[in-house]
Design an enzyme around this catalytic site. Structure first.
Site, short mmCIF file in Angstrom:
data_model
loop_
_atom_site.label_atom_id
_atom_site.label_comp_id
_atom_site.label_asym_id
_atom_site.label_seq_id
_atom_site.Cartn_x
_atom_site.Cartn_y
_atom_site.Cartn_z
N SER A 65 27.43 11.61 -24.52
CA SER A 65 28.12 10.51 -25.18
C SER A 65 27.31 9.86 -26.30
O SER A 65 26.93 10.51 -27.25
CB SER A 65 28.52 9.50 -24.09
OG SER A 65 29.29 8.46 -24.62
N SER A 501 21.39 -0.90 -15.52
CA SER A 501 22.22 0.09 -16.21
C SER A 501 22.42 1.30 -15.32
O SER A 501 21.54 1.66 -14.53
CB SER A 501 21.51 0.51 -17.50
OG SER A 501 21.98 1.77 -17.91
#
Ligand code: NG1
Ligand code: ZN
Length: 545
Positions: A65, A501
């Protein structure tokens, strides 16, 4: 069992370096491409087992990504084009981390737990992004599939949402569309052209859009699609991959986090621009005003535009369908306030990660879900689709209702409901702006974002931070939430939260407040609290000013 002989043989070609441990995170496995060969092979094995269990085609997408070019990653796609189920995420982690000599045992364990019928046929669709490592890594996935006797179809270079779409088309026997890239272009562009016909007096200037392709797969696919759009949209493509590096100083993540335009793009005042991320499942819009000030329209603004449009159409069509917007804690406070108090739509907040948003959106007739970073789509329940379909086909309907029903029908067709899709979202946004005769400035003016700041803090172990209430409050380490609460009280209209995260080894800090200076100061002070209370490593976070 002969099927395992091939697995043993092939796994020797894709060996796991001893001691490496990875977690199937927010968006699959993601790390430096050099460390991923064994994981890819094993995900090929796992996708084959998943296909046998579901008796359906499964997807495997090789991409990292928005991460830098050196990284890569892999995501599994379930039969209806959704993210793989949580139980199988656990299997993915177990299989990826089994040492070389334990691989067969780990595989057999999954087969036993899921009572996989090994004589069932399996089919796996594989796609990849444009990274240098993707060809080699997707071959490792294909090797995994064939080692277990599964059939595969290699779609080669496709965007992540295109692969999700293919899987859904295949498993609905073509009801969702044709499982080819051409089929995808046809379905979306035909719906877009029909929507665009409802825009009166749209000038060539208004049909122009500048697209930052992040030097990735989205750029290639926009190029391929252009001819299908029949001049209803004029695209100037920047960062098309011919020169620049993937995601470097460009792309949706860069623009959103840095709150500035990408390099390599010419921006004229008032012109609409958008950026995709590296696998084209995110989109953000922006423009620069006559004073040269940059304005970002992120996922929250997109959700607001789309939900306003849909709500107006439902009213015109006389349809009583429940519409909701699903966000995460990163949604700008102004957007939530506007949606709840002015638009009066239901707003839900979920944990970060599209699977959570997707799931929550499924609970409504129409669920509009967007992460602030621009990943999102709209889901229509089967019942809602049927009602819209019936109305669109009702020949006795009068003008306004008929128009609204047809617009809703074409809106459904332009949307990729399987996952957030930059190309599909772009077409929908462009159609809405054209139909409403709205400039990007008018869209931006629907509400004013609260200034905000996102920072990262390195700590020795991110797992010390545990959160609750859709990640808006920290329950550990002790004292952290109290410290955040005290800091937030110092500023007007302020809010802040921290969470580990799922795609990087960092703690993310988010802060918003009445002014940019306050948001920056608050973000910095909260970063310091994380650093001190959660085992920060390296130097202390420095103030932004
Ligand atoms: P993490 O690294 O868990 O914050 C990021 C995004 C998510 C999601 C995933 C997958 C932010 C703050 N976080 O997750 O929203 O998109 O990547 O790509 O944008
Ligand atoms: Zn992406």
């Amino acid at each position: 069992m002969s099927e395992f002989q091939e697995v043993s043989k092939q796994s020797g070609v894709h060996p796991k370096p001893a001691g490496l441990v990875f977690q199937y995170g927010t968006a699959g496995f993601r790390t430096n491409a050099k460390l991923l060969d064994h994981i890819m092979f094993r995900m090929g094995l796992l996708a084959t087992l998943r296909s046998k269990t579901t008796k359906a085609t499964i997807g495997v997408m090789v991409t990292a990504s928005h991460n830098p070019e050196e990284d890569n990653g892999v995501k599994l796609v379930d039969p209806m084009g959704e993210m793989v189920s949580p139980t199988w995420e656990v299997y993915a982690t177990q299989l990826a981390n089994a040492e070389q000599e334990d691989l067969l045992a780990a595989l057999k364990d999954i087969i036993e737990k899921e009572a996989v019928n090994m004589s069932q046929e399996a089919k796996v669709f594989v796609g990849k992004d444009t990274r240098g490592s993707s060809a080699r890594l997707s071959q490792a996935v294909l090797d995994g599939v064939s080692a277990l006797g599964g059939h595969s179809k290699d779609y080669g270079l496709v965007t992540t949402p295109q692969l999700h779409y293919m899987v859904c088309c295949q498993n609905t026997q073509g009801k969702y569309g044709e499982a080819t890239v051409e089929g995808y272009y046809k379905k979306l562009s035909q719906a877009f052209i029909k929507l665009s016909k409802n825009a009166s007096n749209c000038t060539d200037d208004q049909k122009h859009l500048s697209v930052d392709g992040a030097n990735g797969i989205g750029a290639l696919k926009v190029r391929e699609m252009e001819s299908h759009l029949k001049k209803e949209l004029h695209i100037s493509l920047f960062n098309d991959g011919s020169e620049g590096k993937l995601n470097h100083q460009c792309g949706a993540d860069f623009v959103k986090v840095q709150q500035k335009p990408p390099t390599g793009m010419e921006i004229n005042p008032g012109e609409r621009c958008c950026s995709f991320d590296g696998d084209a499942d995110r989109i953000v819009y922006y423009y620069s005003d006559s004073e040269g000030t940059f304005h970002l329209l992120d996922g929250d603004k997109v959700a607001t535009l789309i939900s306003t449009f849909l709500k107006e159409l439902l009213t015109s069509a006389g349809l009583d369908l429940k519409i909701a917007v699903v966000q995460t804690a990163y949604a700008n406070g102004s957007s939530t306030n506007y949606l709840e108090n002015t638009m009066k739509v239901i707003v839900r907040c979920t944990k970060t990660g599209v699977k959570h948003l997707h799931h929550a959106a499924q609970e409504f007739d129409i669920g509009v879900y967007f992460e602030a970073n621009g990943h999102g789509t709209v889901l229509f329940s089967k019942a809602a689709e049927e009602k819209i379909q019936q109305l669109a086909e009702n020949s006795s309907l009068i003008d306004e209702k008929k128009r609204a029903a047809l617009l809703l029908q074409n809106t459904i067709n332009v949307i990729n409901q399987t996952v957030g899709d930059a190309i599909s979202d772009m077409l929908l946004i462009e159609a809405i702006l054209a139909i409403k005769g709205m400039t990007i400035h008018q869209w931006d003016a629907i509400y004013t974002d609260l200034p905000n700041r996102q920072l990262k803090v390195k700590v020795s172990d991110c797992r010390v931070i545990d959160t609750t209430d859709a990640e808006r409050r920290a329950v550990s380490p002790a004292g952290l939430q109290e410290a955040i609460d005290t800091l937030v009280k110092k500023y007007r209209k302020a809010r802040s939260f921290v969470r580990p995260s799922g795609t990087e080894d960092v703690v993310r800090v988010y802060a918003e407040a009445e002014t940019q200076d306050s948001a920056d100061d608050l973000a910095h002070e909260v970063s310091l609290a994380v650093y001190r209370l959660a085992g920060g490593v390296g130097g202390e976070p420095k103030p932004l000013h």
